[in-house]
Design a protein around this motif. Structure first.
Motif, PDB file in Angstrom:
ATOM      1  N   ALA A 127     -10.033 -11.284 -10.548  1.00  0.00           N
ATOM      2  CA  ALA A 127     -10.506 -12.685 -10.604  1.00  0.00           C
ATOM      3  C   ALA A 127     -11.827 -12.774  -9.841  1.00  0.00           C
ATOM      4  O   ALA A 127     -12.527 -11.766  -9.689  1.00  0.00           O
ATOM      5  N   CYS A 128     -12.135 -13.973  -9.353  1.00  0.00           N
ATOM      6  CA  CYS A 128     -13.466 -14.209  -8.793  1.00  0.00           C
ATOM      7  C   CYS A 128     -13.831 -13.290  -7.631  1.00  0.00           C
ATOM      8  O   CYS A 128     -15.012 -13.011  -7.408  1.00  0.00           O
ATOM      9  N   GLY A 152      -8.915  -9.981  -6.287  1.00  0.00           N
ATOM     10  CA  GLY A 152      -8.618 -11.213  -7.012  1.00  0.00           C
ATOM     11  C   GLY A 152      -7.152 -11.555  -7.088  1.00  0.00           C
ATOM     12  O   GLY A 152      -6.307 -10.974  -6.412  1.00  0.00           O
ATOM     13  N   THR A 153      -6.868 -12.500  -7.943  1.00  0.00           N
ATOM     14  CA  THR A 153      -5.523 -13.055  -8.072  1.00  0.00           C
ATOM     15  C   THR A 153      -4.617 -12.095  -8.840  1.00  0.00           C
ATOM     16  O   THR A 153      -4.986 -11.627  -9.917  1.00  0.00           O
ATOM     17  N   GLY A 199      -9.504 -10.153  -0.336  1.00  0.00           N
ATOM     18  CA  GLY A 199      -9.496 -11.600  -0.551  1.00  0.00           C
ATOM     19  C   GLY A 199      -8.111 -12.200  -0.415  1.00  0.00           C
ATOM     20  O   GLY A 199      -7.090 -11.514  -0.486  1.00  0.00           O
ATOM     21  N   SER A 200      -8.094 -13.500  -0.211  1.00  0.00           N
ATOM     22  CA  SER A 200      -6.843 -14.205   0.074  1.00  0.00           C
ATOM     23  C   SER A 200      -5.821 -14.074  -1.041  1.00  0.00           C
ATOM     24  O   SER A 200      -4.618 -13.970  -0.791  1.00  0.00           O
ATOM     25  N   CYS A 201      -6.280 -14.093  -2.285  1.00  0.00           N
ATOM     26  CA  CYS A 201      -5.325 -13.981  -3.395  1.00  0.00           C
ATOM     27  C   CYS A 201      -4.597 -12.652  -3.360  1.00  0.00           C
ATOM     28  O   CYS A 201      -3.370 -12.597  -3.477  1.00  0.00           O
ATOM     29  N   PRO A 237      -5.132 -19.575  -2.907  1.00  0.00           N
ATOM     30  CA  PRO A 237      -4.871 -20.989  -3.181  1.00  0.00           C
ATOM     31  C   PRO A 237      -3.736 -21.194  -4.179  1.00  0.00           C
ATOM     32  O   PRO A 237      -3.280 -22.321  -4.371  1.00  0.00           O
ATOM     33  N   TYR A 238      -3.292 -20.109  -4.781  1.00  0.00           N
ATOM     34  CA  TYR A 238      -2.234 -20.220  -5.803  1.00  0.00           C
ATOM     35  C   TYR A 238      -0.901 -19.717  -5.283  1.00  0.00           C
ATOM     36  O   TYR A 238      -0.009 -19.369  -6.054  1.00  0.00           O
ATOM     37  N   GLY A 266     -10.261 -14.161   3.179  1.00  0.00           N
ATOM     38  CA  GLY A 266     -11.404 -14.941   2.721  1.00  0.00           C
ATOM     39  C   GLY A 266     -11.264 -15.376   1.282  1.00  0.00           C
ATOM     40  O   GLY A 266     -10.659 -14.695   0.471  1.00  0.00           O
ATOM     41  N   CYS A 267     -11.796 -16.545   1.008  1.00  0.00           N
ATOM     42  CA  CYS A 267     -11.787 -17.078  -0.349  1.00  0.00           C
ATOM     43  C   CYS A 267     -13.126 -17.781  -0.608  1.00  0.00           C
ATOM     44  O   CYS A 267     -13.244 -18.972  -0.399  1.00  0.00           O
ATOM     45  N   PRO A 268     -14.120 -17.017  -1.052  1.00  0.00           N
ATOM     46  CA  PRO A 268     -14.055 -15.587  -1.308  1.00  0.00           C
ATOM     47  C   PRO A 268     -14.267 -14.787  -0.018  1.00  0.00           C
ATOM     48  O   PRO A 268     -14.840 -15.301   0.941  1.00  0.00           O
ATOM     49  N   PRO A 269     -13.858 -13.529  -0.021  1.00  0.00           N
ATOM     50  CA  PRO A 269     -14.129 -12.662   1.136  1.00  0.00           C
ATOM     51  C   PRO A 269     -15.579 -12.190   1.092  1.00  0.00           C
ATOM     52  O   PRO A 269     -16.168 -12.077   0.015  1.00  0.00           O
TER      53      PRO A 269
HETATM   54  S1  SF4 Z   1      -9.362 -15.445  -2.970  1.00  0.00           S
HETATM   55 FE1  SF4 Z   1     -10.594 -17.141  -3.771  1.00  0.00          FE
HETATM   56  S2  SF4 Z   1     -12.431 -16.153  -4.581  1.00  0.00           S
HETATM   57 FE2  SF4 Z   1     -10.850 -14.574  -4.409  1.00  0.00          FE
HETATM   58  S3  SF4 Z   1      -9.812 -14.485  -6.387  1.00  0.00           S
HETATM   59 FE3  SF4 Z   1      -8.668 -15.903  -5.081  1.00  0.00          FE
HETATM   60  S4  SF4 Z   1      -9.513 -17.915  -5.585  1.00  0.00           S
HETATM   61 FE4  SF4 Z   1     -10.988 -16.394  -6.303  1.00  0.00          FE
END
Ligand code: SF4
Length: 127
Positions: A20-21, A50-51, A77-79, A85-86, A109-112
């Motif tokens: 993902a992002c 990513g997610t 990253g947080s995902c 966030p999900y 981090g979101c994003p890291p």
């Molecule tokens: S942590 Fe944030 S930037 Fe990274 S994939 Fe998840 S939503 Fe996207």
């Protein structure tokens, strides 16, 4: 198998899994590194960027199981760490560790920041 020769000196090969992002950030960290064939015995780092949805989780597990040796696994990253966030979505895993993947490094981090991934890779290179 192909991966990025991250430093251009065959010291660390990175398999970036662009989910993902966060993949945009890992690509930013990679700079101009190209995909190359990975030699036997190379040091491999997997960046889960990513997610991780429940649908893609089996493919991620399969990819990791198919890699030679014991790669260093980075949840980038947080995902990839905890679902981001999900985290409470029915369709998203609460991070790689939650789906049974042995994670060596977590980068929040979101994003890291791309620099955080670059720093981890430098540690692996020196380690
Ligand atoms: S942590 Fe944030 S930037 Fe990274 S994939 Fe998840 S939503 Fe996207």
């Amino acid at each position: 198998m192909q991966a990025k020769d991250w430093f251009g000196d065959s010291s660390v090969y990175v398999v970036d899994v662009p989910l993902a992002c966060c993949a945009l950030e890992s690509q930013a960290a990679a700079g101009t590194a190209n995909l190359v064939d990975v030699p036997a015995g190379a040091r491999i780092v997997v960046a889960l960027s990513g997610t991780i949805t429940n649908a893609v989780a089996p493919a991620v597990r399969e990819l990791l199981a198919g890699l030679p040796g014991k790669p260093v696994v980075v949840s980038f990253g947080s995902c990839a760490c905890v679902g981001g966030p999900y985290w409470d979505s029915y369709s998203v895993a609460k991070g790689a560790a939650d789906m049974g993947v042995e994670v060596d490094r977590f980068i929040a981090g979101c994003p890291p920041p791309p620099e955080a991934l670059a720093a981890v890779l430098e540690e692996v290179r020196l380690g």
